[in-house]
Design a protein around this motif. Structure first.
Motif, PDB file in Angstrom:
ATOM      1  N   ASP A 170       0.834  -1.202   0.000  1.00  0.00           N
ATOM      2  CA  ASP A 170       0.000   0.000   0.000  1.00  0.00           C
ATOM      3  C   ASP A 170       0.868   1.252   0.000  1.00  0.00           C
ATOM      4  N   ALA A 171       1.938   1.226   0.792  1.00  0.00           N
ATOM      5  CA  ALA A 171       2.860   2.358   0.821  1.00  0.00           C
ATOM      6  C   ALA A 171       3.542   2.519  -0.534  1.00  0.00           C
ATOM      7  N   ALA A 172       3.853   1.410  -1.188  1.00  0.00           N
ATOM      8  CA  ALA A 172       4.476   1.478  -2.511  1.00  0.00           C
ATOM      9  C   ALA A 172       3.541   2.122  -3.527  1.00  0.00           C
ATOM     10  N   ASP A 173       2.262   1.849  -3.399  1.00  0.00           N
ATOM     11  CA  ASP A 173       1.286   2.455  -4.317  1.00  0.00           C
ATOM     12  C   ASP A 173       1.259   3.966  -4.170  1.00  0.00           C
ATOM     13  N   ASN A 174       1.599   4.458  -2.989  1.00  0.00           N
ATOM     14  CA  ASN A 174       1.585   5.895  -2.729  1.00  0.00           C
ATOM     15  C   ASN A 174       2.966   6.541  -2.839  1.00  0.00           C
ATOM     16  N   ALA A 175       3.974   5.762  -3.224  1.00  0.00           N
ATOM     17  CA  ALA A 175       5.335   6.284  -3.308  1.00  0.00           C
ATOM     18  C   ALA A 175       5.443   7.303  -4.440  1.00  0.00           C
ATOM     19  N   SER A 176       6.293   8.285  -4.200  1.00  0.00           N
ATOM     20  CA  SER A 176       6.417   9.372  -5.181  1.00  0.00           C
ATOM     21  C   SER A 176       7.424   9.065  -6.283  1.00  0.00           C
ATOM     22  N   THR A 177       8.338   8.133  -6.058  1.00  0.00           N
ATOM     23  CA  THR A 177       9.318   7.805  -7.092  1.00  0.00           C
ATOM     24  C   THR A 177       9.273   6.317  -7.408  1.00  0.00           C
ATOM     25  N   THR A 178       9.751   5.990  -8.586  1.00  0.00           N
ATOM     26  CA  THR A 178       9.794   4.590  -9.003  1.00  0.00           C
ATOM     27  C   THR A 178      10.748   3.790  -8.132  1.00  0.00           C
ATOM     28  N   ALA A 179      11.870   4.399  -7.755  1.00  0.00           N
ATOM     29  CA  ALA A 179      12.846   3.704  -6.915  1.00  0.00           C
ATOM     30  C   ALA A 179      12.250   3.370  -5.544  1.00  0.00           C
ATOM     31  N   ALA A 180      11.513   4.298  -4.974  1.00  0.00           N
ATOM     32  CA  ALA A 180      10.876   4.050  -3.680  1.00  0.00           C
ATOM     33  C   ALA A 180       9.821   2.954  -3.805  1.00  0.00           C
ATOM     34  N   LYS A 181       9.079   2.997  -4.886  1.00  0.00           N
ATOM     35  CA  LYS A 181       8.045   1.985  -5.115  1.00  0.00           C
ATOM     36  C   LYS A 181       8.676   0.597  -5.252  1.00  0.00           C
TER      37      LYS A 181
END
Length: 89
Positions: A44-55
Motif C-alpha cells: 500500500d505504501a508502494a502504491d503511494n510512493a512518489s518515485t519509481t525507486a521508492a516503489k
C-alpha cells in the motif's frame, strides 16, 4: 479502510485455523498471517510512493517479508531441530 479489511481477514484466518489444528500449526498460520499483513501494508505504501525507486524498494521489501514469513512458518510446521524460534513450541 484497506487496513481494517486486512486486519479482519487476518482475524478470520486465525479463527478458521483454530479449528482442529495443533498449537504448532496455529502458530505457523499466525506467522504467515502477520507477514502477509505487513507485506500488504508495504505494498500500500508502494502504491503511494512518489518515485519509481521508492516503489520498487517497498515492493521488494514486501516480497522479502512474505518470503521470511513463509520460511518461518515452514520451519514451525516441520519442527526442524535447528529452529531458533523462541516461542517454545
Amino acid at each position: 479502510m484497506k487496513k481494517i479489511s486486512v486486519l479482519g481477514a487476518a482475524i478470520g484466518l486465525m479463527a478458521l485455523s483454530a479449528c482442529n489444528s495443533s498449537p504448532r500449526e496455529q502458530a505457523a498460520d499466525n506467522i504467515e498471517a502477520n507477514a502477509d499483513s505487513v507485506a500488504d501494508n508495504l505494498e500500500d505504501a508502494a502504491d503511494n510512493a512518489s518515485t519509481t525507486a521508492a516503489k520498487d524498494s517497498l515492493n521488494n521489501e514486501a516480497d522479502a517479508v512474505r518470503n521470511e514469513g513463509d520460511l518461518k512458518a515452514k520451519d514451525m510446521r516441520t519442527n526442524d531441530p535447528d529452529t531458533n524460534l523462541s516461542n517454545g513450541l
